[in-house]
Design an enzyme around this catalytic site. Structure first.
Site, PDB file in Angstrom:
ATOM      1  N   ASP A  11      28.082 -82.585  87.963  1.00  7.77           N
ATOM      2  CA  ASP A  11      29.486 -82.232  88.116  1.00  7.77           C
ATOM      3  C   ASP A  11      30.182 -83.334  88.903  1.00  7.77           C
ATOM      4  O   ASP A  11      29.867 -83.559  90.073  1.00  7.77           O
ATOM      5  CB  ASP A  11      29.553 -80.889  88.860  1.00  7.77           C
ATOM      6  CG  ASP A  11      30.956 -80.409  89.148  1.00  7.77           C
ATOM      7  OD1 ASP A  11      31.927 -81.173  88.968  1.00  7.77           O
ATOM      8  OD2 ASP A  11      31.081 -79.243  89.577  1.00  7.77           O
ATOM      9  N   ILE A  12      31.122 -84.028  88.291  1.00  8.26           N
ATOM     10  CA  ILE A  12      31.791 -85.149  88.943  1.00  8.26           C
ATOM     11  C   ILE A  12      32.537 -84.711  90.206  1.00  8.26           C
ATOM     12  O   ILE A  12      32.691 -85.498  91.133  1.00  8.26           O
ATOM     13  CB  ILE A  12      32.725 -85.899  87.960  1.00  8.26           C
ATOM     14  CG1 ILE A  12      33.078 -87.292  88.513  1.00  8.26           C
ATOM     15  CG2 ILE A  12      33.967 -85.067  87.643  1.00  8.26           C
ATOM     16  CD1 ILE A  12      33.695 -88.215  87.483  1.00  8.26           C
ATOM     17  N   ASN A  25      45.309 -85.594  81.453  1.00  5.03           N
ATOM     18  CA  ASN A  25      46.254 -85.597  80.339  1.00  5.03           C
ATOM     19  C   ASN A  25      47.513 -86.304  80.825  1.00  5.03           C
ATOM     20  O   ASN A  25      47.692 -86.527  82.022  1.00  5.03           O
ATOM     21  CB  ASN A  25      46.513 -84.188  79.787  1.00  5.03           C
ATOM     22  CG  ASN A  25      47.182 -83.279  80.781  1.00  5.03           C
ATOM     23  OD1 ASN A  25      48.223 -83.602  81.343  1.00  5.03           O
ATOM     24  ND2 ASN A  25      46.593 -82.117  81.012  1.00  5.03           N
ATOM     25  N   GLY A  33      38.844 -78.951  81.225  1.00  5.19           N
ATOM     26  CA  GLY A  33      37.733 -79.879  81.364  1.00  5.19           C
ATOM     27  C   GLY A  33      37.666 -80.540  82.732  1.00  5.19           C
ATOM     28  O   GLY A  33      37.876 -79.900  83.765  1.00  5.19           O
ATOM     29  N   VAL A  34      37.379 -81.843  82.729  1.00  2.73           N
ATOM     30  CA  VAL A  34      37.262 -82.621  83.960  1.00  2.73           C
ATOM     31  C   VAL A  34      38.567 -82.552  84.752  1.00  2.73           C
ATOM     32  O   VAL A  34      38.561 -82.378  85.973  1.00  2.73           O
ATOM     33  CB  VAL A  34      36.898 -84.092  83.638  1.00  2.73           C
ATOM     34  CG1 VAL A  34      37.033 -84.976  84.874  1.00  2.73           C
ATOM     35  CG2 VAL A  34      35.493 -84.185  83.071  1.00  2.73           C
ATOM     36  N   ASP A  35      39.686 -82.675  84.058  1.00  2.00           N
ATOM     37  CA  ASP A  35      41.002 -82.672  84.708  1.00  2.00           C
ATOM     38  C   ASP A  35      41.213 -81.386  85.510  1.00  2.00           C
ATOM     39  O   ASP A  35      41.559 -81.421  86.697  1.00  2.00           O
ATOM     40  CB  ASP A  35      42.081 -82.828  83.636  1.00  2.00           C
ATOM     41  CG  ASP A  35      43.452 -83.145  84.193  1.00  2.00           C
ATOM     42  OD1 ASP A  35      43.562 -83.579  85.358  1.00  2.00           O
ATOM     43  OD2 ASP A  35      44.429 -82.978  83.435  1.00  2.00           O
ATOM     44  N   TYR A 127      39.251 -84.202  73.369  1.00  2.00           N
ATOM     45  CA  TYR A 127      39.800 -85.323  72.589  1.00  2.00           C
ATOM     46  C   TYR A 127      38.819 -85.797  71.518  1.00  2.00           C
ATOM     47  O   TYR A 127      39.092 -86.726  70.774  1.00  2.00           O
ATOM     48  CB  TYR A 127      40.219 -86.470  73.498  1.00  2.00           C
ATOM     49  CG  TYR A 127      41.465 -86.177  74.321  1.00  2.00           C
ATOM     50  CD1 TYR A 127      42.156 -84.968  74.222  1.00  2.00           C
ATOM     51  CD2 TYR A 127      41.952 -87.102  75.213  1.00  2.00           C
ATOM     52  CE1 TYR A 127      43.283 -84.704  74.980  1.00  2.00           C
ATOM     53  CE2 TYR A 127      43.091 -86.859  75.974  1.00  2.00           C
ATOM     54  CZ  TYR A 127      43.743 -85.655  75.849  1.00  2.00           C
ATOM     55  OH  TYR A 127      44.869 -85.415  76.596  1.00  2.00           O
TER      56      TYR A 127
END
Length: 170
Positions: A11-12, A25, A33-35, A127
């Site tokens: 997990d970043i 985005n 997601g990540v964002d 994406y």
């Protein structure tokens, strides 16, 4: 200088680095997601800075392939570097835009003085960029970009992504 490239599965938002890259985005106002994960764990300070950016330099949003930094809020980092990856297309080659996300993120990291940077696999979620091709572009771009960043860690969410990136790192 070429940074050392490492891979980790995880997990970043749990990584420690000078800068964590957000696959944002164009609105810069959070998403999935990540964002979404970065905004949730990092807290309201990230969103507040993103809103200021939207009110000033990026009124129409951050263009695809570009990067901009904000505070990291409650993340174990000094900065979040937001970059907007391209949506994959079977009829148009957008690989230059994907490479630009990595190059521009490293440029911003250099401006900030960041020495360690954690990247997700940009554009591979909603994406729909094919993982193997995304890994090739990411690793090749990081290895050929002139940067003062000393270590790049690709933080990969699952085994499939880790395997694709490992095949490129060698």
């Amino acid at each position: 200088m070429t940074p050392t490239v490492t891979l980790v599965r995880g997990d970043i938002t749990r990584r420690s680095a000078d800068a964590i890259v957000n696959a944002a985005n164009s609105s810069l106002l959070g998403g999935g997601g990540v964002d979404g994960a970065i905004h949730r764990r990092g807290g309201p300070d990230i969103l507040a800075e993103c809103r200021r950016l939207r009110a000033s330099r990026y009124g129409r949003g951050l263009p695809t392939g570009q990067a901009v930094a904000t505070t990291a809020g409650r993340l174990d980092a000094r900065w979040v570097i937001h970059t907007v990856g391209p949506v994959h297309s079977t009829s148009e080659d957008r690989s230059g835009l994907l490479a630009s996300c990595y190059r521009e993120s490293l440029r911003v990291a250099d401006e900030l003085g960041a020495r360690t940077v954690a990247f997700p696999a940009i554009s591979t979620g909603v994406y729909r960029w094919p993982m193997e091709d995304a890994a090739r572009i990411a690793v090749e771009t990081v290895r050929t970009t002139d940067t003062a960043v000393e270590e790049v860690t690709f933080v990969l969410f699952d085994d499939r992504a880790h395997e694709a990136f490992a095949a490129q790192v060698g």
